[in-house]
Design an enzyme around this catalytic site. Structure first.
Site, PDB file in Angstrom:
ATOM      1  N   ASP A   9     -15.958 -18.374  -9.676  1.00 22.00           N
ATOM      2  CA  ASP A   9     -17.388 -18.098  -9.800  1.00 22.00           C
ATOM      3  C   ASP A   9     -17.872 -18.908 -10.996  1.00 22.00           C
ATOM      4  O   ASP A   9     -17.461 -18.658 -12.132  1.00 22.00           O
ATOM      5  CB  ASP A   9     -17.596 -16.591 -10.032  1.00 22.00           C
ATOM      6  CG  ASP A   9     -19.074 -16.226 -10.155  1.00 22.00           C
ATOM      7  OD1 ASP A   9     -19.909 -17.134 -10.372  1.00 22.00           O
ATOM      8  OD2 ASP A   9     -19.384 -15.041 -10.041  1.00 22.00           O
ATOM      9  N   TYR A  20     -35.652 -23.532  -9.733  1.00 27.44           N
ATOM     10  CA  TYR A  20     -34.625 -24.395  -9.132  1.00 27.44           C
ATOM     11  C   TYR A  20     -34.804 -25.833  -9.628  1.00 27.44           C
ATOM     12  O   TYR A  20     -33.851 -26.470 -10.094  1.00 27.44           O
ATOM     13  CB  TYR A  20     -34.727 -24.334  -7.599  1.00 27.44           C
ATOM     14  CG  TYR A  20     -33.780 -25.274  -6.910  1.00 27.44           C
ATOM     15  CD1 TYR A  20     -32.409 -25.032  -6.925  1.00 27.44           C
ATOM     16  CD2 TYR A  20     -34.249 -26.416  -6.264  1.00 27.44           C
ATOM     17  CE1 TYR A  20     -31.530 -25.911  -6.306  1.00 27.44           C
ATOM     18  CE2 TYR A  20     -33.373 -27.289  -5.636  1.00 27.44           C
ATOM     19  CZ  TYR A  20     -32.019 -27.032  -5.655  1.00 27.44           C
ATOM     20  OH  TYR A  20     -31.142 -27.904  -5.055  1.00 27.44           O
TER      21      TYR A  20
HETATM   22  N1  LIG Z   1     -29.069 -28.578   1.185  1.00 23.19           N
HETATM   23  C1  LIG Z   1     -29.987 -29.257   0.565  1.00 23.19           C
HETATM   24  O1  LIG Z   1     -30.999 -29.638   1.173  1.00 23.19           O
HETATM   25  C2  LIG Z   1     -29.807 -29.632  -0.887  1.00 23.19           C
HETATM   26  C3  LIG Z   1     -30.718 -30.543  -1.436  1.00 23.19           C
HETATM   27  C4  LIG Z   1     -30.569 -30.913  -2.772  1.00 23.19           C
HETATM   28  C5  LIG Z   1     -29.535 -30.393  -3.527  1.00 23.19           C
HETATM   29  N2  LIG Z   1     -28.679 -29.492  -2.977  1.00 23.19           N
HETATM   30  C6  LIG Z   1     -27.608 -28.981  -3.842  1.00 23.19           C
HETATM   31  O2  LIG Z   1     -26.369 -29.127  -3.190  1.00 23.19           O
HETATM   32  C7  LIG Z   1     -25.465 -28.164  -3.692  1.00 23.19           C
HETATM   33  C8  LIG Z   1     -24.739 -27.518  -2.534  1.00 23.19           C
HETATM   34  O3  LIG Z   1     -25.667 -26.783  -1.757  1.00 23.19           O
HETATM   35  P1  LIG Z   1     -25.580 -26.687  -0.154  1.00 23.19           P
HETATM   36  O4  LIG Z   1     -26.815 -27.277   0.373  1.00 23.19           O
HETATM   37  O5  LIG Z   1     -24.291 -27.168   0.343  1.00 23.19           O
HETATM   38  O6  LIG Z   1     -25.723 -25.093   0.012  1.00 23.19           O
HETATM   39  P2  LIG Z   1     -24.713 -24.004   0.613  1.00 23.19           P
HETATM   40  O7  LIG Z   1     -24.312 -24.384   1.983  1.00 23.19           O
HETATM   41  O8  LIG Z   1     -25.403 -22.696   0.405  1.00 23.19           O
HETATM   42  O9  LIG Z   1     -23.436 -24.113  -0.344  1.00 23.19           O
HETATM   43  C9  LIG Z   1     -23.480 -23.669  -1.671  1.00 23.19           C
HETATM   44  C10 LIG Z   1     -22.080 -23.617  -2.240  1.00 23.19           C
HETATM   45  O10 LIG Z   1     -22.174 -23.214  -3.604  1.00 23.19           O
HETATM   46  C11 LIG Z   1     -21.282 -22.137  -3.837  1.00 23.19           C
HETATM   47  N3  LIG Z   1     -21.769 -21.252  -4.884  1.00 23.19           N
HETATM   48  C12 LIG Z   1     -23.003 -20.697  -5.020  1.00 23.19           C
HETATM   49  N4  LIG Z   1     -23.031 -19.919  -6.114  1.00 23.19           N
HETATM   50  C13 LIG Z   1     -21.805 -19.989  -6.686  1.00 23.19           C
HETATM   51  C14 LIG Z   1     -21.207 -19.425  -7.830  1.00 23.19           C
HETATM   52  N5  LIG Z   1     -21.871 -18.580  -8.639  1.00 23.19           N
HETATM   53  N6  LIG Z   1     -19.920 -19.741  -8.117  1.00 23.19           N
HETATM   54  C15 LIG Z   1     -19.224 -20.568  -7.311  1.00 23.19           C
HETATM   55  N7  LIG Z   1     -19.715 -21.136  -6.210  1.00 23.19           N
HETATM   56  C16 LIG Z   1     -20.993 -20.847  -5.902  1.00 23.19           C
HETATM   57  C17 LIG Z   1     -21.155 -21.423  -2.492  1.00 23.19           C
HETATM   58  O11 LIG Z   1     -19.880 -20.802  -2.415  1.00 23.19           O
HETATM   59  P3  LIG Z   1     -19.618 -19.204  -2.429  1.00 23.19           P
HETATM   60  O12 LIG Z   1     -20.787 -18.558  -1.749  1.00 23.19           O
HETATM   61  O13 LIG Z   1     -18.296 -19.066  -1.729  1.00 23.19           O
HETATM   62  O14 LIG Z   1     -19.516 -18.855  -3.871  1.00 23.19           O
HETATM   63  C18 LIG Z   1     -21.208 -22.586  -1.513  1.00 23.19           C
HETATM   64  O15 LIG Z   1     -19.930 -23.127  -1.313  1.00 23.19           O
HETATM   65  C19 LIG Z   1     -26.273 -27.201  -4.563  1.00 23.19           C
HETATM   66  O16 LIG Z   1     -26.089 -27.527  -5.914  1.00 23.19           O
HETATM   67  C20 LIG Z   1     -27.703 -27.493  -4.135  1.00 23.19           C
HETATM   68  O17 LIG Z   1     -28.626 -27.232  -5.172  1.00 23.19           O
HETATM   69  C21 LIG Z   1     -28.788 -29.102  -1.672  1.00 23.19           C
END
Ligand SMILES: NC(=O)c1ccc[n+]([C@@H]2O[C@H](COP(=O)([O-])OP(=O)(O)OC[C@H]3O[C@@H](n4cnc5c(N)ncnc54)[C@H](OP(=O)(O)O)[C@@H]3O)[C@@H](O)[C@H]2O)c1
Length: 271
Positions: A55, A147
């Site tokens: 975490d 965010y």
């Molecule tokens: N999708 C988009 O459009 C987008 C755009 C720009 C940037 N991003 C960035 O990309 C990154 C990944 O996001 P995603 O789009 O792949 O979303 P996602 O599918 O919701 O994945 C998020 C990941 O972060 C982990 N996570 C969240 N809180 C955590 C914590 N406290 N400790 C450890 N792990 C944690 C989750 O794992 P667990 O739930 O197992 O902990 C999950 O593996 C993020 O930083 C997000 O801001 C995404």
């Protein structure tokens, strides 16, 4: 500067879903020894990746996971600081607890991870730190101010970190995704105050954002970019990945007068 190659050890935070999962699986398929982390390490299977519980909002949890990898492998050659989530709500109404929690994961979680891996990288005179920011960290998104603020903060962190660590052979960069199809949209926490004067505008704006995310880019695109970056000798400060029109918007921000850019964003985001 030494590059990171197949066979090297890579730590990917937030590897249980979305972008992190795609990157971890792609790197494993390319021959890297990949450790992925999340709060739910037993969640969906991540092919070829060793999943560990971590975490990022917890000091001890981050230290334990990094120690486990170092004990098993003797080194961590690269880290992708990707774990994160988004909250949505008007600035005026966002509870302080939600704002702090957002920073605790997205900013301090990244900082904790970097601090945990740096001593080993510094001593061995090589390493690669890739931080997942966002295009929302280049141009703020209405009703997602907290965010955006965490992602703007990561830009500053990495700019300084590069200058502090280059003498030790450590390469750092921010990867800035635009909208991608992941679990991010469903995981978003919304703060709603009954009867809010912002409700209508927020509903419109968030509707546009969420539709863009659901039709967003394939996470594989970022996975391929990350693998290319690991093999690069010299990294730029930032790399954008995602829909072409969003990359274009970020370039326009650099050249247009600020009020013109704001006018375009307000029109697009329906605020
Ligand atoms: N999708 C988009 O459009 C987008 C755009 C720009 C940037 N991003 C960035 O990309 C990154 C990944 O996001 P995603 O789009 O792949 O979303 P996602 O599918 O919701 O994945 C998020 C990941 O972060 C982990 N996570 C969240 N809180 C955590 C914590 N406290 N400790 C450890 N792990 C944690 C989750 O794992 P667990 O739930 O197992 O902990 C999950 O593996 C993020 O930083 C997000 O801001 C995404």
């Amino acid at each position: 500067m030494k590059t990171t190659q197949a066979g090297d050890v890579v730590l990917v935070t937030g590897a249980t879903s979305g972008l992190g999962k795609a990157c971890a699986e792609h790197l494993a398929a390319c021959g890297y020894r990949v450790y992925g982390t999340g709060r739910r390490p037993s969640a969906p299977e991540t092919a070829g990746v060793t999943l560990l519980a971590m975490d990022v909002s917890d000091d001890g949890s981050v230290k334990d996971a990094v120690r486990t990898v170092l004990d098993r492998e003797g080194r961590i050659d690269a880290v992708l600081c990707n774990a994160g989530y988004g909250i949505a709500g008007p600035v005026e109404e966002t509870p302080m607890s939600e704002a702090k929690a957002q920073f605790e994961t997205n900013f301090f979680g990244t900082l904790r991870t970097i601090q945990a891996v740096l001593p080993d990288m510094r001593r061995s005179g090589r390493g690669c730190i890739l931080v997942v920011g966002s295009m929302a960290g280049l141009a703020a998104v209405p009703f997602q101010a907290m965010y955006s603020a965490t992602k703007f903060a990561l830009e500053g962190l990495v700019e300084a970190l590069r200058l502090e660590t280059r003498a030790f052979g450590i390469r750092c960069a921010v990867v800035e995704p635009g909208d991608h199809r992941t679990g991010f949209t469903e995981a978003r926490r919304k703060t709603a105050v009954p009867g809010s004067p912002y409700a209508e505008a927020m509903g419109r704006s968030l509707g546009v954002m969420e539709a863009e995310e659901r039709n967003g880019a394939d996470p594989q695109e970022m996975a391929r970019l990350v693998e290319r970056l690991l093999r690069k000798r010299r990294l730029r400060v930032r790399y954008m990945v995602g829909p072409g029109f969003q990359k274009l918007a970020m370039m326009l921000k650099r050249i247009l007068p600020s009020r013109t850019f704001e006018w375009i964003i307000a029109l697009y985001d329906k605020v």
